[in-house]
Design a protein around this motif. Structure first.
Motif, PDB file in Angstrom:
ATOM      1  N   ASN A  73      46.769  40.648  42.364  1.00 31.42           N
ATOM      2  CA  ASN A  73      46.447  41.217  43.678  1.00 31.42           C
ATOM      3  C   ASN A  73      45.040  40.829  44.117  1.00 31.42           C
ATOM      4  N   GLU A  74      44.130  40.864  43.150  1.00 28.19           N
ATOM      5  CA  GLU A  74      42.748  40.483  43.455  1.00 28.19           C
ATOM      6  C   GLU A  74      42.672  39.006  43.854  1.00 28.19           C
ATOM      7  N   HIS A  75      43.440  38.175  43.144  1.00 28.33           N
ATOM      8  CA  HIS A  75      43.459  36.748  43.458  1.00 28.33           C
ATOM      9  C   HIS A  75      43.974  36.513  44.881  1.00 28.33           C
ATOM     10  N   TYR A  76      45.095  37.135  45.212  1.00 26.80           N
ATOM     11  CA  TYR A  76      45.675  36.902  46.527  1.00 26.80           C
ATOM     12  C   TYR A  76      44.865  37.541  47.651  1.00 26.80           C
ATOM     13  N   LYS A  77      44.162  38.585  47.313  1.00 28.81           N
ATOM     14  CA  LYS A  77      43.284  39.176  48.319  1.00 28.81           C
ATOM     15  C   LYS A  77      42.161  38.198  48.681  1.00 28.81           C
ATOM     16  N   GLY A  78      41.546  37.613  47.646  1.00 34.06           N
ATOM     17  CA  GLY A  78      40.515  36.603  47.902  1.00 34.06           C
ATOM     18  C   GLY A  78      41.100  35.358  48.520  1.00 34.06           C
ATOM     19  N   LEU A  79      42.308  34.982  48.089  1.00 34.11           N
ATOM     20  CA  LEU A  79      42.958  33.793  48.622  1.00 34.11           C
ATOM     21  C   LEU A  79      43.241  33.947  50.111  1.00 34.11           C
TER      22      LEU A  79
END
Length: 690
Positions: free
Chosen positions: A206-212
């Motif tokens: 979730n953190e990755h896709y939020k930054g992505l």
């Protein structure tokens, strides 16, 4: 084993996993030379599909084509068109192009997706619950979170399946023990460990896709700006070389700009590519620059072709297939057109290498299908083996234990047999699960009955424990000792009890028995010493008696003998192995009484009185009663014998008294009367004791 909700051997599919990059290429190129009409648009006139159809593999890779066609890349453009010609010739072709675009768009959205191919797949179906948790933790630690979705989904599915199997087994055992389904609860440390790791994965993802998402929006904005700058190049009044350098800078910026949202990818790329083509239309004003660019693109595409031809020789089919997709993407996105005279040649060469790789991939899947079919045969044999065991009648605990081991071995063999064709996977798993469920129900029914017997045995042993504890302090050793020995024998004859109670009740029973027998042994040890002392005293008294010399006074000597007999009795019992001293004593008494010249009846009465004294000291009067009954019986017998002899004399009416026969009868009568007198004296003596 127990019921499981999902197939164990499921060909795991990564949900929402991006399809592998497509092999087809629809590059739209611009081509013209100075002798051709100005403003001539360069685009494709016809296309063919690149990849032949392949069966859907277990890794859920995207099938690129199903019609054994290849996509031609570059044809001459419609002379009057300023927009690229439509790529699709028919519905099937449109579907292939969409798959290609989706694959390209996905990698454009998140470049980390490419790393997923470098992560080797494991045999998750052969791993234990703990091994699955460890594998998940290792992936989180060593790999990019966006690249492990397929592996994590497979691990998660396998863990759920196996844990559900364990859960069903525990629940079935709980219900077999008499529990209610509503009260059942089970958890384990490995479950918590896995949940923590999976929760960490979801958080990181979730953190990755939020930054992505933030980066995607910014990258989209940057690429739209590049497109706008491309639009303006053909309207700028400046040196063509300067404009060309600006164009190359924009191309470099485009390539270096990061991923954009997937749903914006196709529109952005098509717009970008359209304006690149427009620039090439504009660039025909300067043939040198255009030819230079064509030459550069040709060199790069030849290198791509050479690499594709190397991959066609690679024995690792899937690795070659994945890298080929990257080559097609480079061909499409990173390189522009080449000279018209080279287009068909290089494309046919690239297409030929592509077909070789795809054909080898088809063969790979065909071989894989044969392996799956062989695995299916093995698994069906295993299921038959389980059903054969289910058909057997098993009546003993030891036989069930052997069958449980056999089933466990078959179960492990089933899990290790490998994957089966996906079309029969559900059915095969259902057959296996059903066969194992039948075995478990039969096993549980047997042990449920066995447990009932064990609880009955428990109650029986508890009753013996109560008897042991009630009598452990008893001093009535003659009565209690046989009782304690009997309950010990009964204990051994009673069968098994529930394991949880076995040690506890055995210790309780053993403690009560040991308490009693320790007390008995202590008393015996004390009695043994007392009897040994008695033996020593009697031995001394016997020695004194052997040295006795009659005084000549009959009455005084008789009193001495009687006193000695009384003293002997007062000493008490001797050890069992030394009771021979009693016979020695009686022989010595007989000898002394004979020396005193006593009548036989007097001697008998002295002995009888000694015997009565012994009987009278015992708490039980049974011996006295028996003796009295015996004496009365002897009196009746002697009287009968006397009457018979007296009747016999009546037959000798005319015979004189000096006749030998008559004399013998008279002597017998006298002997019997003397005996009768002795027995009557004994009876009188015994009556005195009541």
């Amino acid at each position: 084993m127990s019921e499981i909700n999902k197939p164990q051997e499921e060909e795991f599919k990564a949900i929402d996993e991006p399809a592998l990059e497509s092999l087809s290429n629809d590059e739209k190129t611009a081509s013209s030379d100075s002798s051709e009409n100005k403003g001539e648009s360069i685009s494709n006139e016809s296309e063919e599909k690149v990849i032949e159809d392949a069966p859907k593999d277990v890794e859920n890779e995207q099938v690129v084509d199903s019609e054994n066609k290849v996509v031609e890349e570059e044809k001459e453009a419609d002379a009057d068109s300023k927009e690229p010609v439509a790529i699709g010739k028919d519905e099937a072709h449109d579907e292939v192009i969409n798959e290609i675009d989706d694959s390209n768009a996905e990698d454009a959205e998140d470049a980390g997706n490419r790393d997923r191919h470098a992560i080797p797949d494991q045999d998750y179906d052969k791993m234990s619950l703990e091994a699955l948790a460890i594998e998940l933790e290792k992936l989180l630690k060593n790999e990019k979170v966006q690249a492990i979705k397929k592996q994590v989904d497979a691990i998660n599915s396998e863990f759920k399946t196996k844990f559900q199997a364990l859960l069903d087994e525990k629940k079935e055992a709980f219900l077999s023990d008499g529990g209610n389904a509503i009260d059942f609860y089970y958890s384990s440390p490995v479950q918590k460990r896995f949940k923590d790791a999976y929760k960490s994965y979801r958080a990181k993802l979730n953190e990755h896709y939020k930054g992505l998402e933030q980066n995607l929006k910014q990258n989209l904005s940057d690429k739209l700006e590049i497109i706008e700058e491309l639009k303006g190049l053909i309207n700028v009044e400046e040196n063509i070389n300067t404009t060309y350098r600006h164009f190359k800078e924009l191309q470099e910026r485009w390539r270096n700009t990061g991923p954009i949202p997937r749903d914006k990818y196709n529109n952005a790329w098509n717009s970008y590519h359209h304006h690149v083509e427009m620039f090439y239309d504009f660039l025909h004003l300067n043939r040198d620059l255009r030819d230079l660019d064509f030459k550069h693109n040709l060199e790069k595409k030849i290198k791509i072709i050479e690499r594709a031809e190397e991959l066609a020789e690679d024995d690792n089919v899937m690795r070659a297939f994945r890298e080929l997709q990257e080559l097609h993407k480079m061909w499409k996105e990173e390189l522009g057109p080449v000279g018209k005279e080279h287009r068909e040649v290089i494309w046919q060469r690239f297409k030929a290498a592509t077909k070789i790789i795809n054909d080898k991939r088809q063969v790979h899947y065909q071989k894989q299908d044969k392996v799956y079919e062989k695995n299916l045969e093995e698994k069906l044999l295993i299921i038959d083996g389980i059903n054969e065991i289910n058909a057997q009648e098993i009546k003993t605990h030891s036989a069930w234990q052997k069958r449980i081991k056999d089933i466990e071995a078959l179960r492990n063999a089933f899990f290790n047999a490998g994957k089966v064709p996906i079309k029969v996977n559900e059915d095969t798993w259902a057959k296996f699960k059903g066969a194992v469920r039948v075995f478990n129900r039969q096993k549980n029914a047997f042990y449920k009955g066995l447990k009932k017997n064990q609880y009955d045995n428990l109650n029986k042993k508890l009753e013996l424990i109560k008897i042991a504890e009630d009598n452990k302090d008893s001093d009535d050793f003659e009565v209690t000792t046989p009782l304690m020995k009997k309950i010990q024998s009964d204990w051994k004859k009673i069968g098994h009890v529930p394991r949880k109670d076995s040690d506890k009740i055995w210790k309780q029973f053993k403690a009560a028995c040991n308490h009693y027998f320790d007390k008995l042994h202590a008393k015996k040890n004390a009695a043994s010493q007392e009897q040994l002392d008695a033996y020593n005293k009697k031995n001394e008294l016997l020695e004194t008696l052997n040295n006795f010399e009659p005084s000549g006074k009959k009455e005084a000597d008789i009193d001495t003998v009687k006193a000695t007999i009384g003293e002997w009795k007062q000493i008490g019992r001797v050890p069992h192995d030394k009771r021979y001293i009693e016979s020695k004593f009686h022989k010595t008494i007989d000898t002394l009484l004979t020396q005193l010249k006593l009548e036989k009846n007097e001697v008998e009465m002295i002995k009888f009185e000694s015997k009565l004294d012994t009987m009278n000291t015992e708490a039980d009067t049974k011996h006295l009663d028996n003796e009295r009954f015996f004496i009365r019986k002897k009196i009746d017998e002697v009287k009968g014998q006397i009457n018979q002899l007296e009747n016999n004399l009546q037959f000798f009416t005319n015979v004189k008294d000096d006749n030998p026969l008559v004399k013998e009868v008279h002597n017998n009568i006298k002997t019997h009367k003397d005996a009768l007198k002795l027995w009557k004296s004994k009876l009188s003596k015994i009556k005195e004791l009541y």
